[in-house]
Design a protein around this motif. Sequence first.
Motif, mmCIF file in Angstrom:
data_model
loop_
_atom_site.group_PDB
_atom_site.id
_atom_site.type_symbol
_atom_site.label_atom_id
_atom_site.label_comp_id
_atom_site.label_asym_id
_atom_site.label_seq_id
_atom_site.Cartn_x
_atom_site.Cartn_y
_atom_site.Cartn_z
ATOM 1 N N THR A 1 -5.803 -15.605 -31.528
ATOM 2 C CA THR A 1 -6.130 -14.812 -30.868
ATOM 3 C C THR A 1 -4.958 -13.866 -29.811
ATOM 4 N N GLN A 2 -4.494 -14.613 -29.270
ATOM 5 C CA GLN A 2 -2.880 -14.323 -28.609
ATOM 6 C C GLN A 2 -2.782 -12.965 -29.065
ATOM 7 N N HIS B 1 -6.575 -22.405 -23.462
ATOM 8 C CA HIS B 1 -5.576 -21.411 -24.328
ATOM 9 C C HIS B 1 -4.317 -21.280 -23.858
ATOM 10 N N LEU C 1 -0.512 -16.608 -16.260
ATOM 11 C CA LEU C 1 -0.427 -16.409 -17.449
ATOM 12 C C LEU C 1 0.993 -14.969 -16.973
ATOM 13 N N THR D 1 -5.011 -17.194 -14.324
ATOM 14 C CA THR D 1 -4.368 -15.767 -14.854
ATOM 15 C C THR D 1 -3.255 -16.214 -14.005
ATOM 16 N N ALA E 1 -9.997 -20.362 -20.354
ATOM 17 C CA ALA E 1 -8.083 -19.252 -20.402
ATOM 18 C C ALA E 1 -7.506 -20.091 -20.538
ATOM 19 N N THR F 1 -5.300 -12.391 -21.755
ATOM 20 C CA THR F 1 -6.700 -13.457 -21.804
ATOM 21 C C THR F 1 -6.997 -11.283 -21.956
#
Length: 436
Positions: free
Chosen positions: A51-52, A5, A134, A131, A2, A73
Motif C-alpha cells: 500500500t505504501q 499501517h 507520519l 497523522t 492508519a 495515507t
Amino acid sequence: MAENHVALLLTPEGWELLSSLPPYDPAEALSLGRSLREEGHSPALVAAALTQQRLRARASAKFGPFAQQMLFTADGLEQATRLAVSAHHAARYAAAGVTKVADLGCGIGGDAVALAGLDLPVLAVDHDEATAALATINLMPFPHASVECADALEIDLTERGVDAVFADPARRAQGRRIADPEQWSPALSRVLALRKSVPALGVKVAPGIDHAALPPDSHTQWVSVDGDVVEATIWCGPLAPEGPGRSALVLRSGADGARAYTLTDPSCTDPSEPPVQVDPIGSPDDLGSIIHVPDGAAIRAGLVAHLCEALGARPVGPRIGYLTSESLPDAATAPFVRSFRLTEILPLRLKSLRARARELRVGSLEILKRGVDVSPDALRASLRLSGQESETWILTRVGDKAKGAVLVVEPIVSDLPTDSPAEPSAHRRDSAPSSD
C-alpha cells in the motif's frame, strides 16, 4: 487502520521490507505480494508495504523524488500541498525574516518539509496521532523541525518562540467538503484570531471560499498547477508584502522545474469586495475572432475584469468566464489564458451536432463548457464519433440573452516555456475548477 499501517512499517522488519521494494508496477503487484508472503513476511505487513509503495508512486506527482523517503495515507496524500506550491509558501516566510514557524494542522508534513528545507525552525502540530506519526517520519531529515500531537489552538505560541504561523484547517468531514468556513476545524475566525499574538499568519483555504469571508486587510492568492486550481491562501501581516488584495499564482511544469506567473489587479485593495463584473457581448454577432479561456486561478481570484482590460475583451455571456476579442494576449497576459481562433458558431442541438460530426468524420473531440447543463462525456457518447478528424468545441451561453451555442475553435499554440500546452484542465470535462 492508519495507526496499524504506520506501526507495522516502523518496525525494523517493516522498514527494511519497504526499503527493499522496487518501484511500483501495478502489473506485478499481485505476484510481488505472493512472493513476499512465501518468503515468510506476514500478510498484514506485506499489505502495508505494498500500500505504501503504491501511495509513494502516486505521491511522486506532488513531491517528486522526495516521495520515496516519505510515508503516506490515502487521505493525507490527497490533502497534502504539492511541493511546488509549498516551496512558494516557504519562500514567503523566509522573505519575511521570521525565525520559527508553527505549522498548525500539518497533516503528513508537506508544508513543514518545505519550510524546514529553507532552514527555518518548524513546530508541526496535528491533533491526529497517526497523522502526527507520519509527519514525524517525513521530517526526520530536519533536526530543526519537531512534531507534536495536540490541538493546534491549544499550543502556547509565544512560549514556544513562534513568530509565524501556517494553518491548514480541516475542510472535510466524512469524506465531504465543508463549504462554510465557520464549520471548518478549527473555524476560520478562530484561526484568524491568532493574528493578535502572531501577525505573520498564512491560512490555507478552499479555492471556492466566498470573497466576503476574507479579511479586508489581507492578501489572498489562488494557485493553479498545470491548469488545476489546487488552493487559496490568506496571507497576513509581513507575509503579504503585496498589500491587501487578490492575486493568481499560475505554476507550469517544465523540463527545468515549475515556472511561476503571478497576476494581480492593482485596483483591488480589499479582497473581501465582490469582483467587478464586465458586461457581456450583446449577441453572437459580437463575437471576436479570438476566444480566451482564463486560468481557473484567475477566475477564482476575481481577475476576469482585469484580464478583459488587458485583452480588450468582453465575456461571451453573463457571468461566463470565456472572453472574446480581436487580439492575442501579450507576453504578460499569455500565462493566464488559453486562446483559440473562432472558426464557426453552431446551435446547441444534438441532431445537428451529430450530423456535423458524421459528415466531417470527427473521431477526436475536445469539449470545454461553462454555463450549460451538458455533460461532455455524455455528449461524446451521443455523437457516436468515428473518423480521423479532430475538433475543439466550446459549449456556453452567448450574448446578453444567454443563448446556448457551440463555438468551434482552433487552439493557438502558446509560446510559454513549458513541456505541455497551457491548458486549464479543469475546463476540459467540467464547468468549474477544483474546489479543494
